[in-house]
Design a protein around this motif. Sequence first.
Motif, mmCIF file in Angstrom:
data_model
loop_
_atom_site.group_PDB
_atom_site.id
_atom_site.type_symbol
_atom_site.label_atom_id
_atom_site.label_comp_id
_atom_site.label_asym_id
_atom_site.label_seq_id
_atom_site.Cartn_x
_atom_site.Cartn_y
_atom_site.Cartn_z
ATOM 1 N N ALA A 273 -4.125 4.542 -5.744
ATOM 2 C CA ALA A 273 -3.894 3.997 -4.112
ATOM 3 C C ALA A 273 -5.111 3.103 -3.492
ATOM 4 O O ALA A 273 -5.055 2.057 -3.127
ATOM 5 C CB ALA A 273 -3.607 4.885 -3.309
ATOM 6 N N ASP A 274 -6.342 3.546 -4.205
ATOM 7 C CA ASP A 274 -7.450 2.828 -3.657
ATOM 8 C C ASP A 274 -8.340 2.330 -4.755
ATOM 9 O O ASP A 274 -8.901 2.816 -5.359
ATOM 10 C CB ASP A 274 -8.439 3.945 -2.992
ATOM 11 C CG ASP A 274 -7.795 4.793 -1.955
ATOM 12 O OD1 ASP A 274 -6.930 4.449 -1.244
ATOM 13 O OD2 ASP A 274 -8.043 6.129 -1.884
ATOM 14 N N GLN B 104 0.792 -1.189 -0.082
ATOM 15 C CA GLN B 104 0.139 -0.034 0.025
ATOM 16 C C GLN B 104 0.927 1.288 0.098
ATOM 17 O O GLN B 104 0.392 2.551 -0.598
ATOM 18 C CB GLN B 104 -1.058 0.150 1.265
ATOM 19 C CG GLN B 104 -2.203 0.964 1.121
ATOM 20 C CD GLN B 104 -2.985 0.898 -0.194
ATOM 21 O OE1 GLN B 104 -3.244 -0.193 -0.579
ATOM 22 N NE2 GLN B 104 -3.331 2.078 -0.729
ATOM 23 N N LYS C 43 1.848 1.897 -3.437
ATOM 24 C CA LYS C 43 0.614 2.312 -4.165
ATOM 25 C C LYS C 43 0.431 3.757 -3.650
ATOM 26 O O LYS C 43 0.207 4.590 -4.889
ATOM 27 C CB LYS C 43 -0.677 1.617 -3.807
ATOM 28 C CG LYS C 43 -0.728 0.233 -4.581
ATOM 29 C CD LYS C 43 -1.782 -0.564 -3.997
ATOM 30 C CE LYS C 43 -3.134 -0.216 -4.677
ATOM 31 N NZ LYS C 43 -4.219 -1.300 -4.345
#
Length: 249
Positions: free
Chosen positions: A71-72, A54, A57
């Motif tokens: 990222a999401d 994460q 990302k």
Amino acid sequence: MNQIIETILNHRSVRKFEDKLLSREQIETIVKSAQAASTSSFIQAYSIIGITDQSKKAKLAEIAGNQTYVADNGHFFVFCADLHRQVIITEMEGNDVLPSLESTEKFMVTLIDAALAAQNAAIAAESMGLGICYIGGIRNNLEEVQRLLKTPEYVIPLFGMAVGYPAKINDIKPRLPLEHVYMENEYTQDEDIFKKQLEEYNEIISAYYKERTGGSRAETWTAQMGQMLEKKSRMYMKEFVQKQKLNLR
């Protein structure tokens, strides 16, 4: 019209995803679908890096211009032009492959192979009910992306693809008219016809933006392209590509 064509024609970019990760089976199916794409002379001149960390990302999202959906999402893929494995052939087989690998032709092969693989991946994902968004913004700073992903010489991260369960689905964005894109036997060079087709398309796009934004946006396609293309962007690319030993000859 069959289901595959319906999936292709219903494509739209998705920029908001549910907080739900893809399964390992989904990821592998998408990658296998990418691998099934045509490849020039069987070179298979690309690699795909899946980003599960994460923090990476988040960094890629920052590089891409703070695009939160980098990222999401359910999974993030980075498609790379890759001739590194072909360099290994020099060690395995004793052939002098570097002059060929460093040519403009082989550089074009890597770009085409990666794009074909990515589009197969996109169609596979959408056929599963997932949404996708291509991310060219990682090219804003490829040196940083290269460090982050530890890519060697003869490898260039080209673009990302955010994949996931759509939380919001926009209307399909109208494409250029078929007759403006498809020509038979020779390139159509009648500029009056070109301009007429573009003016008609401008009306369609302007109406699309008005509807989508409740009237707050209504620019035409030609105005949008003119403004965008007037701005110089990523002008470091030629030097970066050649530092990776590609497009030298």
